[in-house]
Design a protein around this motif. Sequence first.
Motif, PDB file in Angstrom:
ATOM      1  N   VAL A   7       0.888  -1.167   0.023  1.00 54.18           N
ATOM      2  CA  VAL A   7       0.040   0.083  -0.127  1.00 54.18           C
ATOM      3  C   VAL A   7       0.789   1.130   0.066  1.00 54.18           C
ATOM      4  CG1 VAL A   7      -1.573   1.326   1.331  1.00 54.18           C
ATOM      5  CG2 VAL A   7      -1.909  -1.294   1.199  1.00 54.18           C
ATOM      6  N   HIS A   8       0.703   1.997  -1.068  1.00 51.64           N
ATOM      7  CA  HIS A   8       1.389   3.345  -1.069  1.00 51.64           C
ATOM      8  C   HIS A   8       0.603   4.600  -0.312  1.00 51.64           C
ATOM      9  CE1 HIS A   8       4.728   1.454  -3.649  1.00 51.64           C
ATOM     10  NE2 HIS A   8       3.649   0.722  -3.999  1.00 51.64           N
ATOM     11  N   GLN A   9      -0.584   4.404  -0.722  1.00 50.11           N
ATOM     12  CA  GLN A   9      -1.540   5.444   0.003  1.00 50.11           C
ATOM     13  C   GLN A   9      -2.604   4.665   0.570  1.00 50.11           C
ATOM     14  OE1 GLN A   9      -2.433   8.876  -2.419  1.00 50.11           O
ATOM     15  NE2 GLN A   9      -3.921   9.543  -1.267  1.00 50.11           N
ATOM     16  N   ALA A  38      -0.841 -17.001   2.126  1.00 48.42           N
ATOM     17  CA  ALA A  38      -0.688 -16.028   3.199  1.00 48.42           C
ATOM     18  C   ALA A  38      -2.206 -16.033   3.855  1.00 48.42           C
ATOM     19  CB  ALA A  38      -0.124 -14.747   2.598  1.00 48.42           C
ATOM     20  N   GLY A  39      -2.170 -15.828   4.871  1.00 51.26           N
ATOM     21  CA  GLY A  39      -3.477 -15.557   5.785  1.00 51.26           C
ATOM     22  C   GLY A  39      -4.107 -14.240   5.306  1.00 51.26           C
ATOM     23  N   VAL A  40      -5.388 -13.857   5.298  1.00 55.20           N
ATOM     24  CA  VAL A  40      -6.056 -12.813   5.407  1.00 55.20           C
ATOM     25  C   VAL A  40      -6.804 -12.683   6.542  1.00 55.20           C
ATOM     26  CG1 VAL A  40      -7.591 -11.260   4.077  1.00 55.20           C
ATOM     27  CG2 VAL A  40      -6.377 -12.883   2.818  1.00 55.20           C
ATOM     28  N   ASN A  41      -6.323 -11.382   7.419  1.00 55.46           N
ATOM     29  CA  ASN A  41      -6.837 -11.182   8.611  1.00 55.46           C
ATOM     30  C   ASN A  41      -7.606  -9.564   8.660  1.00 55.46           C
ATOM     31  OD1 ASN A  41      -6.159 -13.635  10.345  1.00 55.46           O
ATOM     32  ND2 ASN A  41      -4.208 -13.065   9.354  1.00 55.46           N
ATOM     33  N   TYR A  42      -8.489  -9.438   9.514  1.00 57.08           N
ATOM     34  CA  TYR A  42      -9.075  -8.179   9.729  1.00 57.08           C
ATOM     35  C   TYR A  42      -8.141  -7.298  10.010  1.00 57.08           C
ATOM     36  CZ  TYR A  42     -13.876  -6.289   8.847  1.00 57.08           C
ATOM     37  OH  TYR A  42     -14.981  -5.685   8.148  1.00 57.08           O
ATOM     38  N   ILE A  43      -7.342  -7.390  10.777  1.00 56.80           N
ATOM     39  CA  ILE A  43      -6.217  -6.328  11.050  1.00 56.80           C
ATOM     40  C   ILE A  43      -5.479  -5.908   9.819  1.00 56.80           C
ATOM     41  CG2 ILE A  43      -4.441  -8.007  11.441  1.00 56.80           C
ATOM     42  CD1 ILE A  43      -3.433  -6.163  13.668  1.00 56.80           C
ATOM     43  N   ARG A  48      -4.265  -1.331   5.915  1.00 54.84           N
ATOM     44  CA  ARG A  48      -4.434  -0.773   4.476  1.00 54.84           C
ATOM     45  C   ARG A  48      -5.304   0.625   4.828  1.00 54.84           C
ATOM     46  NH1 ARG A  48      -9.249  -3.334   2.759  1.00 54.84           N
ATOM     47  NH2 ARG A  48     -10.274  -1.277   3.388  1.00 54.84           N
ATOM     48  N   SER A  49      -6.256   0.707   5.418  1.00 61.80           N
ATOM     49  CA  SER A  49      -7.016   1.748   5.570  1.00 61.80           C
ATOM     50  C   SER A  49      -6.455   3.007   6.290  1.00 61.80           C
ATOM     51  CB  SER A  49      -8.507   1.530   6.252  1.00 61.80           C
ATOM     52  OG  SER A  49      -8.438   1.145   7.556  1.00 61.80           O
ATOM     53  N   GLY A  50      -5.406   2.610   7.097  1.00 69.69           N
ATOM     54  CA  GLY A  50      -4.872   3.601   8.078  1.00 69.69           C
ATOM     55  C   GLY A  50      -5.193   3.734   9.313  1.00 69.69           C
ATOM     56  N   LEU A  51      -6.149   2.709   9.620  1.00 69.65           N
ATOM     57  CA  LEU A  51      -6.847   2.997  11.187  1.00 69.65           C
ATOM     58  C   LEU A  51      -5.729   2.448  12.112  1.00 69.65           C
ATOM     59  CD1 LEU A  51      -9.420   3.249  13.028  1.00 69.65           C
ATOM     60  CD2 LEU A  51      -9.578   0.588  12.462  1.00 69.65           C
ATOM     61  N   TYR A  52      -4.919   1.649  11.748  1.00 76.69           N
ATOM     62  CA  TYR A  52      -3.730   1.365  12.520  1.00 76.69           C
ATOM     63  C   TYR A  52      -2.463   1.792  11.677  1.00 76.69           C
ATOM     64  CZ  TYR A  52      -6.478  -1.934  15.626  1.00 76.69           C
ATOM     65  OH  TYR A  52      -7.145  -2.547  16.312  1.00 76.69           O
ATOM     66  N   PRO A  53      -1.835   3.063  11.713  1.00 73.99           N
ATOM     67  CA  PRO A  53      -1.038   3.463  10.960  1.00 73.99           C
ATOM     68  C   PRO A  53       0.281   2.721  10.901  1.00 73.99           C
ATOM     69  CG  PRO A  53      -2.053   5.206  12.278  1.00 73.99           C
ATOM     70  CD  PRO A  53      -2.336   3.844  12.794  1.00 73.99           C
ATOM     71  N   LEU A  54       0.791   2.703   9.819  1.00 72.55           N
ATOM     72  CA  LEU A  54       2.195   2.162   9.435  1.00 72.55           C
ATOM     73  C   LEU A  54       2.901   3.148   8.220  1.00 72.55           C
ATOM     74  CD1 LEU A  54       1.455  -1.616   9.275  1.00 72.55           C
ATOM     75  CD2 LEU A  54       2.756  -0.658  11.190  1.00 72.55           C
ATOM     76  N   PRO A  55       4.249   3.164   8.372  1.00 71.17           N
ATOM     77  CA  PRO A  55       4.742   3.976   7.576  1.00 71.17           C
ATOM     78  C   PRO A  55       4.770   3.263   6.000  1.00 71.17           C
ATOM     79  CG  PRO A  55       6.109   3.242   9.257  1.00 71.17           C
ATOM     80  CD  PRO A  55       5.127   2.586   9.415  1.00 71.17           C
ATOM     81  N   THR A  56       4.440   4.210   5.017  1.00 69.68           N
ATOM     82  CA  THR A  56       4.293   3.596   3.574  1.00 69.68           C
ATOM     83  C   THR A  56       5.645   3.620   2.913  1.00 69.68           C
ATOM     84  OG1 THR A  56       3.799   6.028   2.875  1.00 69.68           O
ATOM     85  CG2 THR A  56       1.945   4.487   3.413  1.00 69.68           C
ATOM     86  N   PRO A  57       5.811   2.598   1.974  1.00 69.78           N
ATOM     87  CA  PRO A  57       5.005   1.802   1.339  1.00 69.78           C
ATOM     88  C   PRO A  57       4.505   0.564   2.486  1.00 69.78           C
ATOM     89  CG  PRO A  57       6.894   1.597   0.307  1.00 69.78           C
ATOM     90  CD  PRO A  57       7.189   2.617   1.035  1.00 69.78           C
ATOM     91  N   ILE A  58       3.574   0.188   2.690  1.00 72.00           N
ATOM     92  CA  ILE A  58       3.219  -0.682   3.646  1.00 72.00           C
ATOM     93  C   ILE A  58       3.144  -2.383   3.218  1.00 72.00           C
ATOM     94  CG2 ILE A  58       1.423  -1.458   5.300  1.00 72.00           C
ATOM     95  CD1 ILE A  58       0.469   1.433   5.243  1.00 72.00           C
ATOM     96  N   GLY A  59       3.996  -3.160   3.723  1.00 71.02           N
ATOM     97  CA  GLY A  59       3.749  -4.443   3.315  1.00 71.02           C
ATOM     98  C   GLY A  59       2.694  -5.173   4.062  1.00 71.02           C
TER      99      GLY A  59
END
Length: 320
Positions: A7-9, A38-43, A48-59
Motif C-alpha cells: 500500500v502506497h497510500q 498467506a492468511g488474510v486477517n481483519y487487521i 490498509r485503511s490507515g486505522l492502524y497507521p504504518l509507514p508507507t509503503p506498507i507490506g
Amino acid sequence: MPKAVRVHQTGGPEALELDDVDVAAPGAGEVAVNVLAAGVNYIDTYHRSGLYPLPTPIGIGAEGAGIVTDVGPGVTDHKIGDRVAWYTVQGSYAEKLVLPAESAIPVPDGVDTDVAAALLLQGVTAHYLVASTYAVQKDDPILVHAAAGGVGLLLVQLAKARGARVLATVSTPEKEQLAREAGADEVVGYEDFDKHAREFTGGEGMAAVYDGVGRTTFDASLASVRRRGYMVLYGAASGPVPPVDPQRLNQQGSVYLTRPTSRDFSSPEEITWRTGELFDAVRSGALSVRIGGRYPLSEARKAHEDLQGRKTTGKLLLIP
C-alpha cells in the motif's frame, strides 16, 4: 523479480497494489522462505485503511506458511526444505519473504501447509482469549459474536473443549449451520441478542462475551454480561467503539472490560504452548480449521472486499 502486495497510500481495497520487490538474502538470525499461502486477517484492512497507521509503503499481511529456501548465519533451528508458519511478520502477502528465524514456527507432520497458514494468527487469538484473557471454565455461559468467521469458529470449538455452554451470533442461515457444526449450543441473529443472552442464562448473564464486531454490538454485548463477568472486546469489524464511561461497568455489576492484543500474550514460552496445543488439536481432529476461500495473490483486493462485505466464512488465504 518476486511480487508482493503493498500500500502506497492508505484507503479502500483499491489501495492494494501488486509490486515487484527486491528480496535480500537472509542475514544473521533470519531465514528466507517461498510463501505457499498467506492468511488474510481483519487487521490487514486496518493497516490498509490507515486505522492502524504504518509507514508507507506498507507490506500487507502478517501471517503465512511456506518452505525454507535459505538460512542466515547463526540459524540452527531451521534448515532448507523445512515447512514453517508465522503470524507476526509484516509483508506476508508476498511470493518470497525473509523473516526472523525465531518467528518461523515448525509445521509438524500431519498438518497441511494451507491449514498452518490459516490457523496461527486467529488460532493463537482464540487460544489466548479462552485460556488467558478470560480462562473459560466448565459450564461457563459464553457469548461468541461472528461465530462463523475465522476467529469465531475457533473460539466456539476451543470454548466447548473447555466445557463451556456457547451462545453464538451469526448473520445468515448458512452461517448458523457452520456455528452449530462447530459446537455452539444455541445460535441467534444480532437483533435482540442481549435478550437471548439473558434467556440462555436464566437471567444471570454471560460469564464472558467475546466481541470482535465492535461499534454495532458493544452496547448490547455489555448488557449481556453477568455481575463480575468479562466484556472482551478483541476487534472492531463494524468500526471502533466510542469512548466508554467507566460508570457503566459499575452499573452493569462490576464488569471487567478488556481490549487484549496478541503481543501481550506472546512470550516465547506462550507461543510454544499455544501453537503446540493448536497443532495437536488439529492433528487429533479435535479442532477443525475452515478455509473459506483461496485467492491468487493478484486478487488481494477481492479478498479484502469479500472479507469486509461479510460475504465469507472461515479463513481466507492468498496463494502466490
